[in-house]
Motif scaffolding. Structure first.
Motif, PDB file in Angstrom:
ATOM      1  N   VAL A 147     -34.709  -3.389  16.881  1.00  0.00           N
ATOM      2  CA  VAL A 147     -34.420  -2.073  16.305  1.00  0.00           C
ATOM      3  C   VAL A 147     -33.114  -1.539  16.891  1.00  0.00           C
ATOM      4  O   VAL A 147     -32.904  -1.567  18.095  1.00  0.00           O
ATOM      5  CB  VAL A 147     -35.569  -1.085  16.583  1.00  0.00           C
ATOM      6  CG1 VAL A 147     -35.192   0.317  16.132  1.00  0.00           C
ATOM      7  CG2 VAL A 147     -36.844  -1.538  15.891  1.00  0.00           C
ATOM      8  N   GLY A 148     -32.273  -1.068  16.050  1.00  0.00           N
ATOM      9  CA  GLY A 148     -30.993  -0.511  16.447  1.00  0.00           C
ATOM     10  C   GLY A 148     -29.878  -1.518  16.257  1.00  0.00           C
ATOM     11  O   GLY A 148     -28.913  -1.247  15.549  1.00  0.00           O
TER      12      GLY A 148
ATOM     13  N   ILE B  10     -32.453   3.433  11.689  1.00  0.00           N
ATOM     14  CA  ILE B  10     -32.739   3.303  13.124  1.00  0.00           C
ATOM     15  C   ILE B  10     -33.822   4.299  13.533  1.00  0.00           C
ATOM     16  O   ILE B  10     -34.771   3.951  14.240  1.00  0.00           O
ATOM     17  CB  ILE B  10     -31.462   3.491  13.971  1.00  0.00           C
ATOM     18  CG1 ILE B  10     -30.523   2.299  13.784  1.00  0.00           C
ATOM     19  CG2 ILE B  10     -31.809   3.675  15.449  1.00  0.00           C
ATOM     20  CD1 ILE B  10     -29.158   2.475  14.428  1.00  0.00           C
TER      21      ILE B  10
ATOM     22  N   HIS C 265     -37.211   3.137  11.899  1.00  0.00           N
ATOM     23  CA  HIS C 265     -37.741   1.930  12.530  1.00  0.00           C
ATOM     24  C   HIS C 265     -38.172   2.186  13.972  1.00  0.00           C
ATOM     25  O   HIS C 265     -39.139   1.588  14.452  1.00  0.00           O
ATOM     26  CB  HIS C 265     -36.712   0.804  12.465  1.00  0.00           C
ATOM     27  CG  HIS C 265     -36.463   0.323  11.077  1.00  0.00           C
ATOM     28  ND1 HIS C 265     -35.312  -0.329  10.704  1.00  0.00           N
ATOM     29  CD2 HIS C 265     -37.214   0.407   9.946  1.00  0.00           C
ATOM     30  CE1 HIS C 265     -35.363  -0.623   9.416  1.00  0.00           C
ATOM     31  NE2 HIS C 265     -36.514  -0.176   8.942  1.00  0.00           N
ATOM     32  N   THR C 266     -37.479   3.086  14.663  1.00  0.00           N
ATOM     33  CA  THR C 266     -37.876   3.450  16.028  1.00  0.00           C
ATOM     34  C   THR C 266     -39.235   4.146  16.023  1.00  0.00           C
ATOM     35  O   THR C 266     -40.108   3.853  16.848  1.00  0.00           O
ATOM     36  CB  THR C 266     -36.805   4.341  16.684  1.00  0.00           C
ATOM     37  OG1 THR C 266     -35.574   3.612  16.744  1.00  0.00           O
ATOM     38  CG2 THR C 266     -37.225   4.760  18.089  1.00  0.00           C
ATOM     39  N   ARG C 267     -39.431   5.081  15.089  1.00  0.00           N
ATOM     40  CA  ARG C 267     -40.733   5.762  14.981  1.00  0.00           C
ATOM     41  C   ARG C 267     -41.842   4.757  14.663  1.00  0.00           C
ATOM     42  O   ARG C 267     -42.930   4.819  15.246  1.00  0.00           O
ATOM     43  CB  ARG C 267     -40.683   6.849  13.903  1.00  0.00           C
ATOM     44  CG  ARG C 267     -39.952   8.105  14.317  1.00  0.00           C
ATOM     45  CD  ARG C 267     -40.139   9.229  13.316  1.00  0.00           C
ATOM     46  NE  ARG C 267     -39.723   8.880  11.970  1.00  0.00           N
ATOM     47  CZ  ARG C 267     -38.484   9.006  11.491  1.00  0.00           C
ATOM     48  NH1 ARG C 267     -37.530   9.488  12.255  1.00  0.00           N
ATOM     49  NH2 ARG C 267     -38.207   8.662  10.248  1.00  0.00           N
TER      50      ARG C 267
ATOM     51  N   TYR D 113     -41.916   1.555  15.328  1.00  0.00           N
ATOM     52  CA  TYR D 113     -42.138   0.713  16.495  1.00  0.00           C
ATOM     53  C   TYR D 113     -42.949   1.456  17.558  1.00  0.00           C
ATOM     54  O   TYR D 113     -43.884   0.904  18.146  1.00  0.00           O
ATOM     55  CB  TYR D 113     -40.791   0.257  17.070  1.00  0.00           C
ATOM     56  CG  TYR D 113     -40.906  -0.714  18.212  1.00  0.00           C
ATOM     57  CD1 TYR D 113     -41.448  -1.983  18.019  1.00  0.00           C
ATOM     58  CD2 TYR D 113     -40.476  -0.378  19.487  1.00  0.00           C
ATOM     59  CE1 TYR D 113     -41.552  -2.882  19.068  1.00  0.00           C
ATOM     60  CE2 TYR D 113     -40.578  -1.263  20.539  1.00  0.00           C
ATOM     61  CZ  TYR D 113     -41.119  -2.515  20.315  1.00  0.00           C
ATOM     62  OH  TYR D 113     -41.224  -3.398  21.361  1.00  0.00           O
ATOM     63  N   ALA D 114     -42.610   2.717  17.789  1.00  0.00           N
ATOM     64  CA  ALA D 114     -43.355   3.526  18.764  1.00  0.00           C
ATOM     65  C   ALA D 114     -44.813   3.671  18.345  1.00  0.00           C
ATOM     66  O   ALA D 114     -45.726   3.613  19.184  1.00  0.00           O
ATOM     67  CB  ALA D 114     -42.699   4.896  18.916  1.00  0.00           C
TER      68      ALA D 114
END
Length: 87
Positions: free
Chosen positions: A21-22, A43, A46-48, A50-51
């Motif tokens: 991610v990123g 980003i 996808h970060t949310r 993944y968290a």
């Protein structure tokens, strides 16, 4: 992020980090496949996601003991509290 991704371009095919991610979104931006705003939005999304997957995984792990602290708690006090829980 873009500077770091640019620095990794010479090893992009050998660096597994470029798929995380990123980096993946930054690479798409640098390659001209995404405009800047879409890269930023992806980003964040996808970060949310993944968290959320991490929290699901952590909640199922019975070895993990969740601890809470208030925003007013000092870092030293929180660290001491956590250390007191060790065997």
């Amino acid at each position: 992020m873009l500077d770091e991704t640019t620095a990794l371009l010479p090893v992009r095919d050998a660096a597994p980090v470029m798929k995380t991610v990123g980096y993946a979104e930054a690479l798409d931006f640098l390659d001209g496949r995404l405009p800047f705003g879409e890269m930023r939005d992806r980003i964040a999304r996808h970060t949310r996601q993944y968290a959320k997957r991490q929290l699901t995984w952590f909640r199922r792990d019975t070895r993990i003991r969740w601890q809470t602290s208030a925003p007013t708690d000092s870092p030293d006090g929180t660290a001491a509290q956590l250390l007191s829980l060790l065997p």
